[in-house]
Motif scaffolding. Structure first.
Motif: not given
Length: 384
Positions: A99-121
């Protein structure tokens, strides 16, 4: 804020395990090698979970999958409180790791899909700062609650918190970019190994391996190492809580530097800082130097992790971002498996603390070389 709890629970779980390890060692009369296997089995589960759930997120929707990973974590953590021996404990820890191993990459992907550029970082680093909050929370539980009531009621508390978060995450927005194709996981992984992404996948996988090798090898054993250096368990918890507060400014400085200098330079600074911290801690001969080395490790190691969280999603297109993050972090989990086991094995063989910390110094030197001469941080890859 809601997605930041993915990092909070992951950190709380890792921190609590580091505090629980000395207790179960005494309760079940464990050898150092077997105790090291406890940390290793969790990260094996996280490795499998990162690859599988990262792929499923690309195919079936990230909101659905992140809810599933949290549910697995909640149920398994409740089960952990009822284990009766080390083998039951390790089985439950493997499931928790899924559960933990799957949670972090999926959460990071949701954030990455929602922002771009320096704001994403910056956003990725800031949500990763919830790791520090989780570590502080776990340290407080270990310092104030666990000595009075034991480790079993303590892990139940984290499960109850996860249930509340499960309700909150139901309100995440629905996605419009879910792939409904029948592409299997083998084909998805082949995409991140295409000529366009192969170099990034190799370098990111190696960097994740080194960062997780260093982080888990050091921090899962930090209370035990402090005890070996002469602190009793009560003081070990207190010192760990103190150094945990150094994590937050490490994240905030990294987020600030994101639009000031290149991401590679920021990561290089943090890897060098981690190296210095490991050297000082491993060679410390006084209380003051132990504390100073611990603070440096907390500040730079967690900041480096946050920078990697910001860097990795930008190297892959949105259609395979979950698979890319999941795969490279899964390779990192191999390092997270080897690190704790190697420390436990070395302690069992009476290897000195100083020599053990030189393992991590050498690994960090290799990581710096890979970063500077191998990874190409092409901002044009940073696409939605």
């Amino acid at each position: 804020m809601v997605l930041g709890t993915a990092w909070l629970f992951d950190a709380a779980d890792v921190a609590l395990l580091s505090f629980i390890m000395p207790l179960i060692k005494k309760e079940w009369a464990l050898t150092p090698g077997l105790l090291g296997s406890v940390g290793a089995i969790t990260t094996v589960g996280m490795m499998v979970g990162a690859i599988w759930f990262g792929y499923l997120a690309d195919r079936h929707g990230k909101k659905n999958i992140i809810m599933l990973t949290l549910l697995i974590f909640t149920i398994s953590n409740l089960g952990l409180a009822f284990t009766q021996d080390i083998y039951q404990f390790m089985i439950i820890r493997f499931i928790t790791g899924l559960g933990l191993g799957g949670e972090l990459p999926v959460a990071a992907t949701i954030i990455a899909d929602s922002f771009s550029g320096d704001r994403r970082s910056k956003m990725l680093i800031l949500v990763d700062s919830f790791w520090a909050v989780g570590w502080i929370f776990a340290s407080l539980l270990a310092f104030l609650f666990m000595p009075l009531y034991g480790w079993r009621p303590t892990v139940i508390i984290t499960s109850l918190m996860a249930i509340y978060t499960l309700v909150l995450r139901r309100h995440l927005p629905e996605e419009t970019n879910v792939k409904n194709t029948k592409t299997n996981i083998k084909a998805s992984i082949s995409q991140i190994w295409s000529p366009e992404h192969r170099r990034a996948t190799i370098c990111l996988s190696l960097l994740w391996f080194i960062i997780m090798f260093v982080y888990y090898g050091l921090f899962l054993w930090l209370p035990s190492v402090l005890m070996t250096k002469g602190f009793n368990m009560f003081h070990s918890f207190g010192y760990t809580l103190l150094t945990s507060f150094a994590q937050l400014p490490g994240y905030f400085l990294a987020a600030y530097l994101m639009d000031k200098i290149s991401r590679k330079k920021v990561l290089a600074i943090y890897l060098v800082g981690t190296l210095i911290g490991a050297f000082i801690f491993g060679t410390a001969s006084s209380n003051a130097m132990v504390i100073f080395g611990s603070i440096l490790l907390s500040f730079f190691t967690l900041g480096a992790w946050g920078i990697m969280i910001a860097l990795t999603p930008t190297q892959y297109p949105i259609s395979h971002r979950g698979t890319g993050i999941g795969f490279t972090q899964a390779i990192g989990r191999i390092g997270a498996t080897i690190g704790p086991y190697l420390v436990g094995l070395s302690l069992g063989l009476k290897v000195s603390i100083t020599m053990i910390f030189f393992y991590f110094v050498i690994a960090l030197l290799i990581g710096i070389a890979i970063l500077l001469f191998g990874l190409i941080d092409n901002d044009q890859v940073d696409q939605k």
